[in-house]
Design a protein around this motif. Structure first.
Motif, short mmCIF file in Angstrom:
data_model
loop_
_atom_site.label_atom_id
_atom_site.label_comp_id
_atom_site.label_asym_id
_atom_site.label_seq_id
_atom_site.Cartn_x
_atom_site.Cartn_y
_atom_site.Cartn_z
N SER A 172 38.47 3.40 -13.15
CA SER A 172 37.64 4.48 -13.20
C SER A 172 36.51 4.07 -13.97
CB SER A 172 38.33 5.72 -13.71
OG SER A 172 38.57 5.77 -15.04
N ASN A 227 30.84 13.14 -21.52
CA ASN A 227 32.11 13.70 -21.53
C ASN A 227 33.13 12.68 -22.37
OD1 ASN A 227 31.58 15.87 -20.15
ND2 ASN A 227 32.16 14.93 -18.20
N VAL A 228 32.96 11.38 -22.17
CA VAL A 228 33.73 10.42 -22.98
C VAL A 228 33.27 10.63 -24.55
CG1 VAL A 228 34.00 7.95 -23.17
CG2 VAL A 228 33.99 8.82 -20.82
N THR A 235 29.06 11.26 -17.14
CA THR A 235 30.38 10.82 -17.46
C THR A 235 30.45 10.19 -19.24
OG1 THR A 235 30.94 10.20 -15.41
CG2 THR A 235 32.13 8.98 -16.96
N GLN A 236 29.23 9.56 -19.57
CA GLN A 236 28.99 9.29 -20.73
C GLN A 236 28.94 10.19 -21.76
OE1 GLN A 236 24.84 8.18 -21.84
NE2 GLN A 236 25.71 6.04 -21.94
N ARG A 259 34.81 6.22 -15.87
CA ARG A 259 35.00 6.69 -17.32
C ARG A 259 35.91 5.84 -18.14
NH1 ARG A 259 35.75 12.38 -19.32
NH2 ARG A 259 37.21 12.30 -21.04
N CYS A 295 26.60 9.24 -14.05
CA CYS A 295 26.93 8.27 -15.24
C CYS A 295 26.48 8.72 -16.43
CB CYS A 295 26.53 6.86 -15.04
SG CYS A 295 26.96 6.18 -13.48
#
Length: 169
Positions: free
Chosen positions: A16, A155-156, A152-153, A18, A149
């Motif tokens: 994944s 959220n991480v 995702t960045q 993430r 992306c």
């Protein structure tokens, strides 16, 4: 004993995006933290400029996040190649020609040219790394992937902050 040792381990899906980003980003943060500790031991001054130190660390973290995401995506996307290329170029400039007047003048000229061309398409080309050389179809495809992306960045990074700020019982 590690305070988070009692928490259950979550199996990671290494395929994944993430997970690949998170692992690279955490490794980069660890490296930045280690470098800052060494830098503070060597160059400790009681009256250092806190704002400059904070801005410098913010910039390092931002570059680490961008590089981690681009590396996690790999070379198959134009925007990720452009991000990694820009980072390598900035390292080269910092090492050799960082404050030379010709570089500063060239940057100002490029910014002025983008503003003169105007329009939403030109603005999008400016925002997406590597977008200047793409045709419209490729630009829209890369933009969609880049937004995914970036989401995702974010959220991480939120997950990391929440994990680190959660009190341990």
């Amino acid at each position: 004993m590690n305070p988070h040792q009692n928490q259950r381990l979550i199996p990671l899906n290494l395929k994944s995006l993430r997970t690949r980003f998170a692992l690279r980003f955490l490794k980069a943060l660890k490296k930045i933290n280690h470098q800052e500790k060494i830098h503070n031991k060597i160059n400790y001054k009681g009256n250092g400029n806190i704002v400059m130190m904070t801005h410098h660390k913010f910039h390092k973290i931002k570059v680490a996040a961008d590089a981690s995401m681009a590396a996690a995506v790999g070379p198959k996307r134009a925007w990720s190649r452009a991000v990694l290329s820009r980072i390598r170029l900035s390292w080269w400039r910092r090492g050799l020609l960082r404050r030379e007047n010709s570089i500063i003048v060239a940057r100002k000229q490029r910014r002025g040219a983008v503003r003169q061309q105007g329009g939403q398409t030109q603005e999008l080309r400016r925002l997406v790394p590597g977008g200047e050389e793409m045709d419209m179809q490729k630009l829209l495809d890369e933009t969609a992937h880049y937004i995914k992306c970036l989401t995702t960045q974010v959220n991480v990074m939120r997950s990391i902050v929440n994990y680190c700020s959660t009190p341990v019982n």
